[in-house]
Structures are given as C-alpha cells and as structure tokens.
Motif scaffolding. Sequence first.
Motif, short mmCIF file in Angstrom:
data_model
loop_
_atom_site.label_atom_id
_atom_site.label_comp_id
_atom_site.label_asym_id
_atom_site.label_seq_id
_atom_site.Cartn_x
_atom_site.Cartn_y
_atom_site.Cartn_z
N MET A 76 0.98 -1.39 -0.16
CA MET A 76 0.11 0.07 0.27
C MET A 76 0.84 1.36 0.13
SD MET A 76 -3.18 -0.92 -0.17
CE MET A 76 -4.06 0.39 0.54
N ILE A 77 0.40 2.13 -0.73
CA ILE A 77 1.06 3.54 -0.76
C ILE A 77 0.74 4.28 0.76
CG2 ILE A 77 1.13 5.85 -1.98
CD1 ILE A 77 0.29 4.50 -4.35
N ASP A 78 2.05 4.83 1.15
CA ASP A 78 2.04 5.49 2.55
C ASP A 78 1.90 7.06 2.32
OD1 ASP A 78 2.18 6.72 5.01
OD2 ASP A 78 4.02 5.60 5.46
N PHE A 79 0.43 7.48 2.37
CA PHE A 79 0.55 8.89 1.69
C PHE A 79 1.19 10.12 2.93
CE2 PHE A 79 -2.55 7.04 -0.84
CZ PHE A 79 -2.48 7.78 -1.95
N VAL A 92 22.26 11.60 -9.20
CA VAL A 92 23.75 10.95 -8.96
C VAL A 92 24.65 11.93 -8.55
CG1 VAL A 92 25.34 9.56 -10.25
CG2 VAL A 92 22.96 9.28 -10.84
N VAL A 93 24.55 13.13 -8.90
CA VAL A 93 25.80 13.89 -8.49
C VAL A 93 25.37 15.33 -7.67
CG1 VAL A 93 27.13 13.89 -10.67
CG2 VAL A 93 25.18 15.56 -10.56
N ALA A 94 24.32 14.53 -6.83
CA ALA A 94 23.87 15.67 -5.55
C ALA A 94 23.29 16.91 -6.42
CB ALA A 94 24.95 15.90 -4.63
N GLY A 95 22.41 16.74 -7.47
CA GLY A 95 21.86 18.16 -8.08
C GLY A 95 20.68 18.52 -7.44
N LEU A 96 20.08 18.04 -6.16
CA LEU A 96 19.10 18.46 -5.61
C LEU A 96 17.81 18.58 -6.35
CD1 LEU A 96 20.85 21.73 -3.65
CD2 LEU A 96 20.59 19.27 -2.87
N ASP A 97 17.75 17.58 -7.22
CA ASP A 97 16.44 17.31 -7.97
C ASP A 97 15.51 16.37 -7.44
OD1 ASP A 97 18.19 15.20 -8.58
OD2 ASP A 97 17.15 14.75 -10.23
N LEU A 98 14.39 16.00 -8.07
CA LEU A 98 13.44 15.15 -7.48
C LEU A 98 13.92 13.74 -7.16
CD1 LEU A 98 10.34 15.27 -9.79
CD2 LEU A 98 10.38 15.52 -7.25
N MET A 99 15.09 13.43 -7.80
CA MET A 99 15.56 11.73 -7.48
C MET A 99 16.56 12.00 -6.39
SD MET A 99 14.64 9.10 -9.16
CE MET A 99 15.90 8.33 -8.59
N TYR A 100 17.25 13.24 -6.21
CA TYR A 100 18.11 13.29 -5.08
C TYR A 100 17.35 13.49 -3.88
CZ TYR A 100 21.22 15.50 -1.84
OH TYR A 100 22.08 16.06 -0.64
N PHE A 101 16.08 13.93 -3.79
CA PHE A 101 15.52 14.21 -2.47
C PHE A 101 14.62 12.90 -2.53
CE2 PHE A 101 15.96 18.72 -2.83
CZ PHE A 101 16.35 18.95 -1.63
N GLY A 102 14.57 12.12 -3.38
CA GLY A 102 13.76 10.92 -3.19
C GLY A 102 14.48 9.95 -2.71
N THR A 131 12.84 6.77 5.47
CA THR A 131 11.57 6.21 5.56
C THR A 131 11.87 4.63 5.38
OG1 THR A 131 11.02 6.31 3.18
CG2 THR A 131 10.29 8.27 4.87
N PHE A 132 13.00 4.32 4.50
CA PHE A 132 12.61 2.61 3.92
C PHE A 132 11.69 2.29 3.46
CE2 PHE A 132 15.82 3.31 7.72
CZ PHE A 132 17.19 3.02 7.11
N ASP A 133 10.91 3.08 2.80
CA ASP A 133 9.64 2.73 2.09
C ASP A 133 10.06 3.12 0.57
OD1 ASP A 133 7.30 2.32 0.87
OD2 ASP A 133 6.22 3.36 2.65
N VAL A 134 10.59 2.11 -0.01
CA VAL A 134 10.95 2.32 -1.40
C VAL A 134 9.96 2.62 -2.47
CG1 VAL A 134 12.37 1.43 -3.62
CG2 VAL A 134 13.06 1.06 -1.25
N PHE A 135 8.86 1.76 -2.27
CA PHE A 135 7.56 2.00 -3.14
C PHE A 135 7.09 2.98 -3.00
CE2 PHE A 135 3.13 1.02 -4.00
CZ PHE A 135 3.21 0.58 -5.29
N THR A 182 8.05 5.87 -1.74
CA THR A 182 8.83 7.21 -1.97
C THR A 182 9.09 7.52 -3.51
OG1 THR A 182 10.28 6.88 0.05
CG2 THR A 182 11.13 8.03 -1.76
N TYR A 183 9.17 6.42 -4.11
CA TYR A 183 9.43 6.73 -5.52
C TYR A 183 8.21 6.65 -6.59
CZ TYR A 183 14.29 6.02 -4.44
OH TYR A 183 15.56 6.23 -3.86
N ILE A 184 7.15 6.28 -6.10
CA ILE A 184 5.77 6.36 -6.48
C ILE A 184 5.54 7.97 -6.49
CG2 ILE A 184 3.37 6.21 -6.09
CD1 ILE A 184 4.26 3.87 -7.46
N PHE A 185 5.63 8.58 -5.49
CA PHE A 185 5.37 10.14 -5.36
C PHE A 185 6.50 10.85 -6.42
CE2 PHE A 185 3.92 8.99 -1.32
CZ PHE A 185 2.42 8.99 -1.58
N VAL A 186 7.75 10.43 -6.48
CA VAL A 186 8.69 11.05 -7.30
C VAL A 186 8.28 10.88 -8.79
CG1 VAL A 186 11.08 10.63 -8.34
CG2 VAL A 186 10.55 10.73 -5.75
N GLY A 187 7.74 9.52 -8.97
CA GLY A 187 7.15 9.32 -10.35
C GLY A 187 6.18 10.11 -10.81
#
Length: 217
Positions: A1-4, A164-174, A181-185, A187-192
């Motif tokens: 389940m997605i943790d909102f 990958v180079v600490a560019g402070l973008d969505l993936m960096y903060f993801g 949180t250790f909630d991979v699913f 965290t990255y669902i929201f990034v997507g």
Amino acid sequence: MIDFTILTTYQDEYLKGFMTTIEASLLGLVGSFIIGVIIAVFRISSVRPLRWFGTAYVEFLRNIPLLITVFVFYHGLPVLHINLSGFASGTLGLAVYTSAFIAEAIRAGINAVPKGQMEAGRSSGLTYIQTMRYVILPQAIKVVIPPLGNQFINLVKNSSILGVVAGLDLMYFGDTINSETFDVFSTYIFVGLFYLVLTIPLSLFVGYLERRLARAY
C-alpha cells in the motif's frame, strides 16, 4: 500500500526537488537547442573541418551513456581546477548530451528544405549565415517540431541524472527521503507522479503540434 503520510511529511523536500527539476529541464532545453542548432549547421557545412567536428560530436555523444557525460563535468573538470556544483554539472551534461540528438533532428529538417531556398537567399544578397538564419532554419524547425518535442520530453526524464551528482532534484530528494523512511515503493511512486506532472502536459502539447502541423501541410 502507498503511504501518503510520506508525501505530507516530506512535501517541502518533494517541492524543492520538483522546482529544481523544472529549472534544470528549462536550462537544459535552451542550452541543448542552441548547441544543437550550431552543430546541425556544422554537419551540413561545406567547410570540411566544421563538418568533421559536427559529425564527431554527434556520433561520440550519441554512443556514450548520459552518466559519463555528466561525470566529465562533475569529476573531470576539477582536474583542470574548474569546480562545478552538482546542479551545474548535471544540467551542462544534460544539455550537451541532448544537443547531439537535437542536432540530428534539425539536420534532417534542413535537408528537407528545398535546395532552391538556399540559392534564392544567396541570390538576393544574403550571406550564408543570414540565409541559414532567416530562410532555412525557420522552415527546418517547423518540420522537426514533433521529434524535437519528443527529445524535450526525454530531457525532462533524463534530468533525474542530477540525483547521482547531488543536483538537489527530485531523484536526489527521493533518495534522501527513502534513506529515512525505508519505504522504497511509496517514496518513488510520488517521485514518479511529480515527473508525470511535467511530462504528460508536454506530451499532450507535442501531440497537439503534430496534429496542427499535419493539417497545415
């Protein structure tokens, strides 16, 4: 389940990464377009060194991973005592890499313009550069707007390389949020989803342009 609760708890981080991704994408878009136009003109130039340089540029960058291009700016330039931030390195790498694909698209558009257009421009007193700027390129870019649009969509998605180079973008903060949180699913669902907010409107706009140009032609 997605943790909102992850989205609500880390909304500031997501928004900061989202805005940085937009900024990197816009800068990369402008930079890659300018470089791509220049390289495309080199590719069809009658001056051999320029044509060879344009060909080498396109073939080299199209056949190496984007990651290597970014690492050249992030890890390579410090050897020359030029230190760039992760954001600058990622954005420059993104612009340079994408420019090779844009150059090929624009070159195809230039070749689609009847050769008589160049001759007409030169016979009217325009220089080669003026003819290319005012006569050839405007027609060529209209022809290749759909493939250019697709390259711009790819550029937005490829901007995730900044993470990958600490560019402070969505993936960096993801990645940062996931490490807490250790909630991979979730965290990255929201990034997507944030990436979809950028790419879906852009995709719809490109589709609209394709249909409009198809009717015009």
